[in-house]
Motif scaffolding. Structure first.
Motif, PDB file in Angstrom:
ATOM      1  N   CYS A  97      23.857  20.203  -0.510  1.00  0.00           N
ATOM      2  CA  CYS A  97      24.589  21.002   0.485  1.00  0.00           C
ATOM      3  C   CYS A  97      25.479  22.030  -0.204  1.00  0.00           C
ATOM      4  O   CYS A  97      26.070  21.772  -1.256  1.00  0.00           O
ATOM      5  CB  CYS A  97      25.444  20.093   1.366  1.00  0.00           C
ATOM      6  SG  CYS A  97      24.490  18.873   2.297  1.00  0.00           S
ATOM      7  N   CYS A 104      19.660  18.217   5.017  1.00  0.00           N
ATOM      8  CA  CYS A 104      19.399  18.745   3.684  1.00  0.00           C
ATOM      9  C   CYS A 104      19.307  17.611   2.670  1.00  0.00           C
ATOM     10  O   CYS A 104      18.378  17.559   1.859  1.00  0.00           O
ATOM     11  CB  CYS A 104      20.504  19.730   3.300  1.00  0.00           C
ATOM     12  SG  CYS A 104      20.368  20.400   1.629  1.00  0.00           S
ATOM     13  N   ASP A 136      17.052  22.684   5.623  1.00  0.00           N
ATOM     14  CA  ASP A 136      16.597  21.593   4.760  1.00  0.00           C
ATOM     15  C   ASP A 136      15.453  22.092   3.886  1.00  0.00           C
ATOM     16  O   ASP A 136      14.970  23.213   4.050  1.00  0.00           O
ATOM     17  CB  ASP A 136      16.186  20.377   5.587  1.00  0.00           C
ATOM     18  CG  ASP A 136      15.055  20.687   6.554  1.00  0.00           C
ATOM     19  OD1 ASP A 136      13.932  20.967   6.087  1.00  0.00           O
ATOM     20  OD2 ASP A 136      15.300  20.663   7.788  1.00  0.00           O
ATOM     21  N   CYS A 187      21.128  25.152   2.043  1.00  0.00           N
ATOM     22  CA  CYS A 187      20.580  23.932   1.441  1.00  0.00           C
ATOM     23  C   CYS A 187      19.873  24.334   0.149  1.00  0.00           C
ATOM     24  O   CYS A 187      18.870  25.053   0.173  1.00  0.00           O
ATOM     25  CB  CYS A 187      19.604  23.251   2.409  1.00  0.00           C
ATOM     26  SG  CYS A 187      18.897  21.706   1.768  1.00  0.00           S
TER      27      CYS A 187
END
Length: 694
Positions: A284, A277, A306, A296
């Motif tokens: 995070c 991420c 991510d 994320c």
């Protein structure tokens, strides 16, 4: 009142609310239409709120990127980041993980809950991938021998054969010291001289023994009797580089290491999600609705792993928000429909209530309405339930309902009488409030307030901790009230009752006739001062009026004056209370009880006839067990006065003022009253406490 004298002159009652008074039908119809209009408005308001809540919830998730980005400060620690968070440092829970909440304290080390213990956080490694924290158990020392010095738990918990997951584990250089508290000296002597020890710094001056963790485990295996000691293991961080032996350093070294704390490594449990991420410029965090699930936060919203994945639109949090909103709209519509139905039902019930409202309730409300405000508090029935804790403690029960113990907001105890069986047009309630509210005497119970909500009627009195007089003269005192009353104390109580009755007959602006004087209606405070209570049958009349008219007989069997049920004996007046007082006086001495003990259960003998028969026979009327001259004089005085009070014709009975003179005067000056001229067609049980109208 067309020239007639008002039977309740200057009587005022404080009415805090008129909401419970009957309303005319046109008022109810208008009220129903207003409720329906409010319901329609409520439907539109709920719908608008729920519909607009979807984009709002979604925007809040997008705000996670802004809210969770950057470092934060907590207490004396700064540069803090995921997975840690703190509500009192404006770092929301979705910026961290569930087990890593910090409790910030200004310029001090923050706290964190690990397992079931609250630990102080000394420092957190600034390298977010080091996963190290230094923790301290504050306020603990080996030598204080406190029972709080127990094993330190990092949250691991064994259930059956399964060990539940913990986010924390001891660092590489953490060692544990095994300590044996509260051991018998014989146990330690069998272990050997190699065990180190120190002395408790308390009054016990006990010896405490300690070794290293491994040595402690070996000792426990070799010497099972050590299990009878209090055995704990306390973690400390001892660096191998400095070569210090914490155990060998003695108690000062142990406490020093204890204050320095121990290293803990933590496990987030999100795999490589956070590093992925951050590599894509994300922040995070965790899901708003599932703190155990990684999220994320990116500039375009939140993602599962991510910022480059395509799962933002199908992210579980998005679906959860949508599902919740849809469910909320559905519930809102259902609730709105129910509100409409309830409004209609309420309207119909109010109309039915108008039809079913009894004439008695209407007359009571009219009485309260027409006699405007005084220092009596009017309570709601919900307040009555609260002060009695839903009628938890019952003090007793009479002819018109039960009495419960209660407590006001200021902590004062009260007695709450719930009227459940009103007579006539609610006359018992009116009598009680109208008569006792105008009294103020040490021997008359105080009325503090009342409740009137339709058929729910209650009277709130001062609390009398020693209950009623009948408990003491009928041997009803239980183990919780071990004190019994001697004849001298009962004599003082009898005079107090007479003074209270004199106040009712002569001390008020208007004369109050009680019509139900009996031991059950005499309450005793903490000093056994008597107070006349229960004015449900009372009647108020002008002081100049000697004879009054009553529509029906009233009183309790065994205490009712003859003229109440047979006008041939004379008119009803304050002398009717004198008769009841006389019967009670003989009850106090115990004469009616003596008669019942001697007479057969089929005896038809009239009680006063029995007393005079004993006098003609020369038998003693003094109760058994009285030996002193003073007790004989008191008993004889009360018996003679009682006989004067229960004369069949009211004209032959003394006034209450004369009764007090006879009770307090010389015994030699008391004359034996003439023998009653009537006999009872059926013997009446004196002990009956059943209130009835004859």
């Amino acid at each position: 009142m067309n020239g007639e004298e008002n039977p309740f002159p200057s009587f005022l009652i404080y009415v805090s609310s008129r909401s419970d008074l009957p309303k005319p039908p046109w008022h109810l119809a208008m009220e129903a239409h207003i409720l329906l209009l409010c319901t329609t408005s409520t439907i539109f308001t709920i719908s608008f709120f729920l519909i607009t809540s979807l984009p709002k919830s979604y925007s809040q998730e997008q705000d996670g990127y802004k809210n969770c980005k950057g470092l934060f400060k907590c207490g004396n620690l700064d540069n803090l980041y995921y997975p840690f968070w703190s509500d009192n440092s404006n770092r929301s829970s979705y910026c961290g993980r569930e087990a890593f909440e910090l409790y910030c304290r200004e310029d001090q080390s923050p706290w964190i809950w690990v397992g079931s213990q609250n630990l102080s956080v000394k420092w957190i490694d600034p390298n977010p991938y080091a996963y190290r924290v230094r923790m301290v158990r504050p306020h603990l020392a080996f030598h204080n021998c406190s029972s709080e010095l127990t094993n330190t738990s990092l949250g691991e918990n064994t259930v059956g054969v399964t060990t539940q997951f913990s986010h924390f584990q001891y660092g590489e250089h953490v060692k544990r010291v095994s300590v044996f508290y509260d051991c018998s000296s014989s146990y330690i002597s069998s272990v050997g001289v190699g065990v180190r020890n120190f002395t408790c710094e308390d009054t016990s001056r006990r010896r405490v023994y300690y070794v290293s963790e491994t040595e402690g485990d070996v000792l426990m295996q070799r010497f099972p009797e050590l299990e009878k000691c209090r055995y704990i293991q306390v973690p400390i961080s001892e660096s191998e580089e400095n070569g210090v032996d914490a155990v060998g350093g003695g108690i000062d070294a142990l406490n020093n290491y204890l204050n320095q704390g121990f290293d803990v490594e933590y496990i987030i449990g999100d795999g490589n999600h956070c590093s992925n991420c951050e590599a894509t410029r994300g922040v995070c965090g965790s899901e708003r609705y599932r703190a155990s699930q990684f999220s994320c936060y990116c500039q375009d919203g939140f993602h599962y792993s991510d910022c480059n994945d395509n799962d933002s639109l199908t992210h579980p949090s998005t679906l959860a928000v949508k599902n919740k909103v849809i469910a909320g709209i559905t519930v809102g519509v259902v609730v709105a429909a129910l509100i409409v139905c309830c409004c209609k039902i309420k309207y119909l019930m109010r109309k039915i209530k108008i039809w079913k409202t009894t004439k008695a309730d209407q007359e009571i409300e009219a009485f309260v309405r027409n006699h405007g405000p005084v220092a009596l508090t009017r309570y709601k029935f919900s307040d009555v339930k609260k002060m009695t804790k839903s009628f938890k403690v019952k003090l007793g029960e009479g002819g018109y309902g039960a009495v419960y113990k209660g407590e006001l907001l200021n902590g004062s105890h009260v007695a709450v009488k719930i009227l459940t069986a009103s007579k006539g047009n609610g006359q018992d309630f009116i009598n009680e409030v109208a008569s006792i509210s105008r009294t103020s005497h040490v021997n008359v119970v105080s009325l503090l307030g009342f409740c009137l909500e339709g058929q729910n009627k209650a009277l709130i009195y001062e609390f009398m901790p020693n209950g009623s007089l009948d408990r003491f003269i009928d041997n009803k005192v239980n183990e919780s009230t071990p004190l019994s009353l001697n004849l001298e104390k009962l004599y003082e109580i009898a005079i107090g009752i007479a003074r209270g009755l004199e106040y009712l007959h002569r001390g008020c602006n208007t004369r109050i006739l009680h019509f139900d004087i009996k031991p059950h209606n005499i309450l005793l405070d903490e000093n056994f001062c008597p107070k006349i209570s229960d004015f449900g049958l009372a009647k108020i009349c002008p002081r100049k009026q000697s004879i009054i008219s009553i529509s029906e007989a009233r009183g309790t069997i065994g205490y009712v004056a003859p003229e109440i049920w047979n006008r041939n004996f004379g008119g009803v007046s304050h002398k009717s209370d004198i008769y009841s007082y006389g019967m009670m006086l003989l009850d106090i001495v115990g004469e009616r009880k003596n008669m019942n003990a001697e007479a057969s259960c089929t005896s038809e003998k009239y009680f006063p006839d029995w007393i005079y028969s004993k006098l003609e026979e020369g038998s003693s009327l003094i109760p058994n067990g009285m030996t002193s001259i003073e007790e004989h004089d008191i008993a004889k005085r009360m018996i003679v006065v009682g006989l004067w009070c229960i004369q069949a014709f009211p004209i032959h009975r003394p006034t209450i003022s004369r009764v007090i003179e006879m009770l307090e005067g010389s015994l030699d000056s008391l004359e034996i009253p003439p023998k009653p001229v009537m006999s009872s067609p059926t013997r009446i049980e004196a002990e009956s406490s059943t209130t009835t109208t004859c």
